[in-house]
Design an enzyme around this catalytic site. Structure first.
Site, PDB file in Angstrom:
ATOM      1  N   SER A   1       0.967  -1.201  -0.083  1.00  0.00           N
ATOM      2  CA  SER A   1      -0.138   0.069  -0.011  1.00  0.00           C
ATOM      3  C   SER A   1       0.847   1.359   0.049  1.00  0.00           C
ATOM      4  O   SER A   1       0.591   2.223  -0.794  1.00  0.00           O
ATOM      5  CB  SER A   1      -1.001   0.049   1.332  1.00  0.00           C
ATOM      6  OG  SER A   1      -0.366  -0.094   2.400  1.00  0.00           O
ATOM      7  N   TYR A   2       1.844   1.249   0.818  1.00  0.00           N
ATOM      8  CA  TYR A   2       3.002   2.397   0.916  1.00  0.00           C
ATOM      9  C   TYR A   2       3.542   2.423  -0.595  1.00  0.00           C
ATOM     10  O   TYR A   2       3.804   3.351  -1.141  1.00  0.00           O
ATOM     11  CB  TYR A   2       3.933   2.106   1.929  1.00  0.00           C
ATOM     12  CG  TYR A   2       4.810   3.153   2.155  1.00  0.00           C
ATOM     13  CD1 TYR A   2       4.228   4.622   2.687  1.00  0.00           C
ATOM     14  CD2 TYR A   2       6.250   3.272   2.138  1.00  0.00           C
ATOM     15  CE1 TYR A   2       5.284   5.514   3.017  1.00  0.00           C
ATOM     16  CE2 TYR A   2       7.013   4.152   2.413  1.00  0.00           C
ATOM     17  CZ  TYR A   2       6.463   5.407   2.826  1.00  0.00           C
ATOM     18  OH  TYR A   2       7.351   6.471   3.268  1.00  0.00           O
ATOM     19  N   ALA A   3       4.163   1.525  -0.881  1.00  0.00           N
ATOM     20  CA  ALA A   3       4.872   1.707  -2.475  1.00  0.00           C
ATOM     21  C   ALA A   3       4.077   2.146  -3.564  1.00  0.00           C
ATOM     22  O   ALA A   3       4.431   2.907  -4.217  1.00  0.00           O
ATOM     23  CB  ALA A   3       5.379   0.101  -2.685  1.00  0.00           C
TER      24      ALA A   3
END
Length: 251
Positions: free
Chosen positions: A153-155
């Site tokens: 999700s962050y990437a």
């Protein structure tokens, strides 16, 4: 002459970590610093710290997931200081999970706190940055560039921000606005907490940093942000500046 003398900068997530490191570096260069954070108590203390050091500072309490209210951050800044020169989109929240275990809620958290606030604040700030031929500093991550495990999700949100930054750089360059990215590894409070909870993984990450240390939020990340916000970087736009001790070499 101070590099940011009289310039006004908005920094999201400015109450702690990398954001506050940048704020302190900006304040030393005589910028007017607007700290935006969801943590009101910490934000007020951070603004007072800057004021006590002689800087003009304003704290704005804001929940960046309230996207309809984001333009008011820019409005209040311009009302207080008469203009806007720099927008630093630093704030971002996310949850670690493997690819197969990542949920829509995980993706929503990352995009609603990172990508969408960056998008809406860039749009709201751009008319004012046209007047000052200002700068936008967004944040990327090696998690997205390298595809780190358990960071979907962050990437994904960080790479979306990188794509948007390149588009904005192409479109806003004609107005004298430069739009760049910082991809940091820094010894923030969040990293310190993560290291305490994941000591073996921390050692592995540290071992892969050629300079064998995590960056300092003010001295390493903040000073580079000063460069991107100053006239020294006027001919640089659409670039990802890797501030990770050499962990990632872009080609």
């Amino acid at each position: 002459m101070s590099k940011l003398n009289g310039k006004t900068a908005i920094i999201t997530g400015g109450a702690g970590g990398i954001g506050f490191g940048i704020a302190k570096a900006f304040a030393k260069e005589k910028a007017n610093v607007v700290l935006v954070d969801v943590n009101e108590e910490t934000g007020q203390k951070a603004a007072e710290h800057l004021k006590n050091s002689g800087a003009d500072s304003l704290f704005i309490h804001a929940d960046l997931t309230d996207h309809a209210a984001l333009s008011s951050i820019v409005d209040k800044t311009v009302e207080t200081f008469g203009g806007l020169d720099v927008l630093v989109n630093n704030a971002h929240a996310s949850k670690m999970a493997s690819f197969l275990e990542t949920t829509k809620e995980d993706m929503d958290l990352s995009f609603n706190t990172g990508f969408y606030p960056t998008f809406y604040l860039m749009q709201a700030a751009s008319p004012h940055l046209k007047k000052t031929e200002g700068s936008i500093i967004n944040f990327a991550s090696g998690a997205g560039i390298n595809g780190d495990a358990n960071q979907l999700s962050y990437a994904a949100a960080k790479e979306a921000i990188r794509g948007m930054t390149r588009v904005a750089a192409n479109e806003l360059g004609q107005f004298g606005i430069n739009v760049n990215l910082i991809s940091p590894i820094a010894n923030s409070e969040g990293v310190q907490e993560w290291a305490a909870n994941n000591p073996e993984y921390y050692k592995k990450v540290l071992g892969n940093i050629p300079m064998q240390r995590f960056g300092d939020p003010e001295e390493d990340i903040g000073k580079a942000a000063v460069f991107l916000a100053s006239d020294d970087s006027n001919y640089m736009t659409g670039q990802t500046l890797m501030l990770d001790g050499g962990s990632t070499k872009l080609r």
